[in-house]
Design a protein around this motif. Sequence first.
Motif, PDB file in Angstrom:
ATOM      1  N   GLY A 158     -29.066  67.427  97.246  1.00 48.10           N
ATOM      2  CA  GLY A 158     -29.656  66.139  97.615  1.00 48.10           C
ATOM      3  C   GLY A 158     -28.896  64.969  97.014  1.00 48.10           C
ATOM      4  N   ILE A 159     -28.490  65.101  95.752  1.00 45.18           N
ATOM      5  CA  ILE A 159     -27.701  64.038  95.115  1.00 45.18           C
ATOM      6  C   ILE A 159     -26.346  63.891  95.799  1.00 45.18           C
ATOM      7  CG2 ILE A 159     -26.553  63.370  92.968  1.00 45.18           C
ATOM      8  CD1 ILE A 159     -28.833  64.671  91.447  1.00 45.18           C
ATOM      9  N   MET A 160     -25.752  65.004  96.202  1.00 45.57           N
ATOM     10  CA  MET A 160     -24.464  64.960  96.903  1.00 45.57           C
ATOM     11  C   MET A 160     -24.616  64.242  98.243  1.00 45.57           C
ATOM     12  SD  MET A 160     -21.958  68.174  97.794  1.00 45.57           S
ATOM     13  CE  MET A 160     -21.991  68.712  96.071  1.00 45.57           C
ATOM     14  N   PHE A 161     -25.686  64.549  98.967  1.00 41.14           N
ATOM     15  CA  PHE A 161     -25.952  63.900 100.251  1.00 41.14           C
ATOM     16  C   PHE A 161     -26.231  62.412 100.044  1.00 41.14           C
ATOM     17  CE2 PHE A 161     -29.131  62.612 103.471  1.00 41.14           C
ATOM     18  CZ  PHE A 161     -28.347  62.768 104.619  1.00 41.14           C
ATOM     19  N   GLN A 162     -26.962  62.090  98.981  1.00 41.88           N
ATOM     20  CA  GLN A 162     -27.265  60.693  98.679  1.00 41.88           C
ATOM     21  C   GLN A 162     -25.990  59.892  98.433  1.00 41.88           C
ATOM     22  OE1 GLN A 162     -28.911  59.594  94.734  1.00 41.88           O
ATOM     23  NE2 GLN A 162     -30.648  58.746  95.843  1.00 41.88           N
ATOM     24  N   GLY A 163     -25.059  60.468  97.669  1.00 47.95           N
ATOM     25  CA  GLY A 163     -23.806  59.770  97.385  1.00 47.95           C
ATOM     26  C   GLY A 163     -22.976  59.518  98.624  1.00 47.95           C
ATOM     27  N   SER A 164     -22.984  60.467  99.563  1.00 46.87           N
ATOM     28  CA  SER A 164     -22.190  60.295 100.793  1.00 46.87           C
ATOM     29  C   SER A 164     -22.706  59.130 101.624  1.00 46.87           C
ATOM     30  CB  SER A 164     -22.217  61.579 101.616  1.00 46.87           C
ATOM     31  OG  SER A 164     -23.532  61.856 102.068  1.00 46.87           O
ATOM     32  N   LEU A 165     -24.009  58.819 101.520  1.00 44.55           N
ATOM     33  CA  LEU A 165     -24.570  57.700 102.279  1.00 44.55           C
ATOM     34  C   LEU A 165     -24.534  56.392 101.488  1.00 44.55           C
ATOM     35  CD1 LEU A 165     -27.694  59.382 103.929  1.00 44.55           C
ATOM     36  CD2 LEU A 165     -25.448  58.960 104.931  1.00 44.55           C
ATOM     37  N   ARG A 166     -24.613  56.491 100.172  1.00 45.34           N
ATOM     38  CA  ARG A 166     -24.555  55.270  99.347  1.00 45.34           C
ATOM     39  C   ARG A 166     -23.175  54.633  99.382  1.00 45.34           C
ATOM     40  NH1 ARG A 166     -28.079  53.961  95.187  1.00 45.34           N
ATOM     41  NH2 ARG A 166     -26.338  53.365  93.858  1.00 45.34           N
ATOM     42  N   TYR A 167     -22.162  55.431  99.563  1.00 45.60           N
ATOM     43  CA  TYR A 167     -20.781  54.937  99.565  1.00 45.60           C
ATOM     44  C   TYR A 167     -20.137  55.287 100.898  1.00 45.60           C
ATOM     45  CZ  TYR A 167     -21.877  54.935  94.597  1.00 45.60           C
ATOM     46  OH  TYR A 167     -22.488  54.735  93.383  1.00 45.60           O
TER      47      TYR A 167
ATOM     48  N   LEU B 152     -16.546  59.880  92.937  1.00 41.91           N
ATOM     49  CA  LEU B 152     -16.147  61.065  92.180  1.00 41.91           C
ATOM     50  C   LEU B 152     -17.235  61.459  91.179  1.00 41.91           C
ATOM     51  CD1 LEU B 152     -14.049  63.179  91.332  1.00 41.91           C
ATOM     52  CD2 LEU B 152     -13.091  61.483  89.760  1.00 41.91           C
ATOM     53  N   TRP B 153     -17.761  60.476  90.444  1.00 36.99           N
ATOM     54  CA  TRP B 153     -18.812  60.781  89.476  1.00 36.99           C
ATOM     55  C   TRP B 153     -20.038  61.363  90.159  1.00 36.99           C
ATOM     56  CZ3 TRP B 153     -18.989  60.728  84.192  1.00 36.99           C
ATOM     57  CH2 TRP B 153     -17.895  60.173  83.528  1.00 36.99           C
ATOM     58  N   ASN B 154     -20.385  60.837  91.328  1.00 37.88           N
ATOM     59  CA  ASN B 154     -21.529  61.374  92.062  1.00 37.88           C
ATOM     60  C   ASN B 154     -21.284  62.823  92.467  1.00 37.88           C
ATOM     61  OD1 ASN B 154     -24.133  60.582  93.805  1.00 37.88           O
ATOM     62  ND2 ASN B 154     -22.799  61.803  95.091  1.00 37.88           N
ATOM     63  N   ASN B 155     -20.074  63.104  92.940  1.00 31.52           N
ATOM     64  CA  ASN B 155     -19.748  64.474  93.362  1.00 31.52           C
ATOM     65  C   ASN B 155     -19.684  65.430  92.172  1.00 31.52           C
ATOM     66  OD1 ASN B 155     -19.601  63.647  96.027  1.00 31.52           O
ATOM     67  ND2 ASN B 155     -17.384  63.280  95.956  1.00 31.52           N
ATOM     68  N   VAL B 156     -19.150  64.946  91.051  1.00 29.31           N
ATOM     69  CA  VAL B 156     -19.076  65.799  89.854  1.00 29.31           C
ATOM     70  C   VAL B 156     -20.474  66.134  89.356  1.00 29.31           C
ATOM     71  CG1 VAL B 156     -18.406  65.833  87.422  1.00 29.31           C
ATOM     72  CG2 VAL B 156     -16.785  65.028  89.149  1.00 29.31           C
ATOM     73  N   LEU B 157     -21.362  65.120  89.303  1.00 29.42           N
ATOM     74  CA  LEU B 157     -22.727  65.349  88.840  1.00 29.42           C
ATOM     75  C   LEU B 157     -23.467  66.316  89.755  1.00 29.42           C
ATOM     76  CD1 LEU B 157     -25.170  64.694  87.037  1.00 29.42           C
ATOM     77  CD2 LEU B 157     -25.633  62.735  88.532  1.00 29.42           C
ATOM     78  N   SER B 158     -23.382  66.073  91.060  1.00 29.97           N
ATOM     79  CA  SER B 158     -24.097  66.943  92.001  1.00 29.97           C
ATOM     80  C   SER B 158     -23.543  68.355  91.983  1.00 29.97           C
ATOM     81  CB  SER B 158     -24.023  66.357  93.411  1.00 29.97           C
ATOM     82  OG  SER B 158     -22.677  66.207  93.833  1.00 29.97           O
ATOM     83  N   SER B 159     -22.220  68.497  91.887  1.00 29.86           N
ATOM     84  CA  SER B 159     -21.614  69.832  91.846  1.00 29.86           C
ATOM     85  C   SER B 159     -22.016  70.577  90.583  1.00 29.86           C
ATOM     86  CB  SER B 159     -20.089  69.718  91.925  1.00 29.86           C
ATOM     87  OG  SER B 159     -19.691  69.099  93.136  1.00 29.86           O
TER      88      SER B 159
END
Length: 685
Positions: free
Chosen positions: A527-536, A662-669
């Motif tokens: 969900g956090i990964m999906f959120q980041g893709s839409l926020r940016y 990148l930080w969003n993807n690292v956190l979600s991963s």
Amino acid sequence: MSLKAAKEALLRKRYTEAIAILLEYCQDSPDPGTKEYIQAQMWLVSAYQRTGRADKAIAICEQLQENPDPQLQQWSRKSLVTLRAALEEAPDSGIKSNPDVASVVKSKPNRYRKGNVTLALATKFRLYYILAAFVTIMLVVGIIFGIHLWLIGLVSLVFTTGWLIAATISTIVLGTILFFMSPWIVEIAQKQYHRTQWVTLADLDEIAPEAVTVIEKFCELQNIDIPRLGLIEDRNPVAFIYGILPNSARIVVSRGLLQILDDDEIAAVYAYQLGRIRNLSFAIVTFATAPAQLIYLLHVWLSRLSFRARRAKNALRLIATIANGIYNFGNYIVLLATRTSSYLCDRTAAELTGNPNAMTRALTKIARGLVQQTQLGQPTSRLLESTRALGTCDYKTAIPIGMAFEILYAGQSEHNLYKVFLWELFNPWANWLEWHSTHALIGRRIKQLTSYVKQLGLTSEYDFPLILSEGRSLDRPKLHRNFRRDLLIQTAPYTGLSLGLGLSFTLFWLYNNWLPLSLSIVGLGLGIMFQGSLRYPSYRKVADTDLVGLLVDPYASTLCGQPVQIPGELLGYGRHDLQLGYTLKLEDQSGSIYLNYLPNLKTLYADPGQIIQQMEILAGESVLATGWFRRGEISAIDLSTLKPILENPKSKAKTLVSYHQLWNNVLSSAIVFLGLMVLAASSLF
């Protein structure tokens, strides 16, 4: 003559005087290529335009187009389009009447002929306030009662009738003690942040004689004593009230507020505080915020101790941060009461002064003053933070309005900056923002004040009827469609967690008891990964715009970033409050805005000196900022890249790259990996 004198003349709309000062300055300037000379030329264009001499403004713009600075060339081109259109427009010799203005004998065009008038306010506002006041009191009493039950649970396993009676009696006693001691608690806490100088009506009469008249008349009508008046030597524009009984209320203002407001506006602010006495909201807020004041005092004490301590600095800072978080959470107890009472207090200010326009101007000037006092990299003023619920407006939600009016007063934009109110009036995200605000949003308060202007037959400030008319022509389906999209972004992590939990209950027979935990963690990460893709979003539709265009956009989102590209000058930088990055300040041709810069992990913690060195080199340089703009409490841009516009081989300036995605993807991963590890580890047992 100095540029400071010219700017002051422009702010006071004395354009002829400003032109004379600027012409003399330009004639005496030895170097036409300096930044100060160019600024004077730009102000001359603005002054000439406002005095109807578009031909002279066009001549200056044509000269500025030859300047090698690309930003100045762009500004000149935009200005020429507007000026030539104004020059070609046929003059209108007719005198247009305002249908909203009635005939008011012996009255100025912006105020009624007398004070102590009666104005109509929808009944729903009074009912909302009564309900909010009841809920606030019950919340405070409920928290005290809950603490008693928790303490009883520590000493007894059984809740007997005797325990409940004892808890009830103790709650009533402690609640009563807190009620009458709350003004003393607030006063003791405030003494730790600043010194209050108590003044008399005679002292106030030298600064704001109209305010003295308003106070005396109100107290005579209400048959109460004159409130105790305080003055704080602080440049932040603040006015607040506290107390329990009308005869013992204290009204405190800052020197900064008295300096930026005119006499009638100061009177309106005092009348607003008197409105809190009339509806008794000052007593409710004082009672409800007293415990929070003690928690904030603990935060301040721990913060000071952490600077002096030789050991456990980080532990003290952590505890101080937690205390500040509890204080901010405690403010939510009084949000309903302060927010609903602000409409009633605005009406009282308009009734006592007969001048709703004064309160309108005061709100925007206070917002502008807050922007002027905001310093990059510095923590929020303790005066602002500690009086947030007690004051006249919420400093957290006033910043966008203040930024727009700072640009307006500088006269550096041809946009209709009054459109900044459209977002607060019509964007659905404004409801969310107001829900977290201690006061109603400034735009919505001015809308209600404008209705009082119409009742009194006056001319409204800021062309507000036209703004309301333009708002009705907005694309409402688009506004709500964007809001639904943003809700999807906001709830994506919780949706992922819920789906993971639901899937685990569906497949529980295939695995073991650790399945719900592991799949919930995996769902949260996805969900956090999906959120980041839409926020940016992608930069394929990047908008080349300026700060004004962003501030007046009624469709701007709080969550989904709008890809933008803004040229300007980097003014400075400071460390982010949470120590996770840096806050930069960019100034374009119209105003300034904050940039959120987030380096990668290596440079952020392993080699921070390299980042600081690069920002030092870029400070004062013309740069091109690319990132994602969001409109919220603080309108800002999440930076993607910041590069110098002029490439100089001898300069060491390099492009700064920010890593929000990148930080969003690292956190979600990492969260997804943790969930999979829990799943794999549980299979071994």
